[in-house]
Design an enzyme around this catalytic site. Structure first.
Site, PDB file in Angstrom:
ATOM      1  N   TYR A   1      -7.376  25.480   1.725  1.00 14.62           N
ATOM      2  CA  TYR A   1      -8.247  25.936   0.502  1.00 14.62           C
ATOM      3  C   TYR A   1      -7.973  24.898  -0.576  1.00 14.62           C
ATOM      4  CZ  TYR A   1      -9.430  28.199  -3.909  1.00 14.62           C
ATOM      5  OH  TYR A   1      -9.766  28.563  -5.199  1.00 14.62           O
ATOM      6  N   HIS A   2      -8.829  24.422  -1.073  1.00  6.73           N
ATOM      7  CA  HIS A   2      -8.946  23.261  -2.182  1.00  6.73           C
ATOM      8  C   HIS A   2      -8.644  23.929  -3.566  1.00  6.73           C
ATOM      9  CE1 HIS A   2      -9.335  19.439  -4.231  1.00  6.73           C
ATOM     10  NE2 HIS A   2      -9.561  18.790  -3.064  1.00  6.73           N
ATOM     11  N   GLY A   3      -7.492  23.550  -4.197  1.00  7.66           N
ATOM     12  CA  GLY A   3      -7.197  24.107  -5.571  1.00  7.66           C
ATOM     13  C   GLY A   3      -7.932  23.272  -6.588  1.00  7.66           C
TER      14      GLY A   3
END
Length: 325
Positions: free
Chosen positions: A124-126
């Site tokens: 998941y890309h923060g």
């Protein structure tokens, strides 16, 4: 003839004398001060809004310059991703890991789930990607394994950071490159949500992947497992703002808009590595992509309170045991 020349010179001097006050009025200090004032009113707010990314960029540039000196001093001819750069890679990894450990109490849970050979790590890309950088650096320090990454192509147009990108294994790789890379037995990280997820996800940690199945096609063709990972509290540490229909439309139009990021809150960050999704020739890329998405959502739902809370995320730094349920 002499008189004529003198008259012409006198005329030129008069013309210059007449033009000089006009030039001064147009570009004189009074007008220049106004122009600078207008420019500052435009530039300063932009600098303030993007102060956190700019500070990180300046730090990366300093590291990049140090690597440049190291390269010249040791006459390094190989690409920064090669083994000959391992000493420099270890120093940079310790630097990033120390920041993550001190500021965020960063740790990795589930290292035993990583395969001994190649694998495709999906995450998941923060809002800023600091959590992933800490993961890659910590993994290298603890295991000696490099996790290479597929990065957005716009990064490679930014001046002053190319050596850092190469050293940390970032690359603008297409599908064929990724397959060839995995067949060499390496670990490769991909965030299917990319900049879209960075910009427009929020404290609910919704995955914004659209219909992307390219990573699943890569894993299927390379015959490698997919390893889902998720970092707890990454959206409490760094936030984006400006998520509106206009910015979404602008992003979809030009594809490299980066929303302002704020934060840097010293909350607890834990990266959880899920169980590998093994290679299965009997499922389609679309089915594999959905299976991977579900795996990351399960990690999120198990370990992340939604919507997030900065104070609770900070207090988790004093919790010695990670959340099991």
């Amino acid at each position: 003839m002499i008189a004529s020349t003198a008259l012409e010179a006198s005329g030129e001097e008069d013309a210059v004398t007449w033009f000089t006050p006009i030039l001064r009025n147009w570009i004189g200090f009074a007008y220049l001060g106004d122009y600078l004032s207008y420019a500052l009113w435009l530039i300063v707010p932009v600098l303030l809004v993007y102060s956190l990314p700019l500070a990180i960029y300046c730090f990366v540039c300093v590291v990049n310059f140090a690597l440049y000196i190291y390269q010249k001093k040791n006459n390094m001819q190989e690409h920064p991703s090669s083994k000959s750069w391992d000493k420099a890679r270890k120093v940079v990894s310790y630097l990033v890991r120390s920041f993550g450990k001190i500021w965020h109490g960063f740790e990795i849970i589930g290292l035993e789930h990583l395969p001994e050979g190649s694998g495709l790590i999906i995450y998941y890309h923060g809002a800023l990607g600091i959590d992933y950088a800490c993961f890659v650096s910590t993994l290298y320090i603890l295991t000696g394994r490099c996790c290479y990454s597929v990065s957005d192509h716009f990064l490679f147009g930014i001046p002053g950071i190319q050596l850092v990108l190469g050293l940390t294994g970032c690359g603008d790789r297409n599908k064929a490159d990724c397959v060839a890379f995995l067949k060499k037995g390496e670990l490769l990280g991909i965030a299917p949500g990319g900049l879209r997820e960075q910009n427009f996800s929020d404290g609910n940690y919704n995955l914004i992947w659209g219909n992307r199945t390219g990573f699943a096609q890569v894993a299927t063709e390379a015959k490698v497992p997919i390893i889902p990972i998720f970092t707890q509290n990454t959206r409490e540490a760094y936030w984006t703002f400006g998520n509106t229909w206009l910015t979404r439309w602008l992003y979809e139009s030009i594809r490299w808009v980066i929303l302002p990021v704020y934060g840097g809150f010293p909350v607890k960050l834990r990266t959880y590595i899920g169980e590998p999704i093994p290679y299965d020739p009997n499922i389609t890329a679309k089915e594999l992509a959905e299976k991977t998405k579900t795996a990351i959502e399960n990690l999120r739902d198990r370990y992340q309170k939604r919507p997030g809370n900065i104070m609770k995320a900070f207090l988790e730094r004093f919790d010695k045991h990670h959340k099991e349920n």
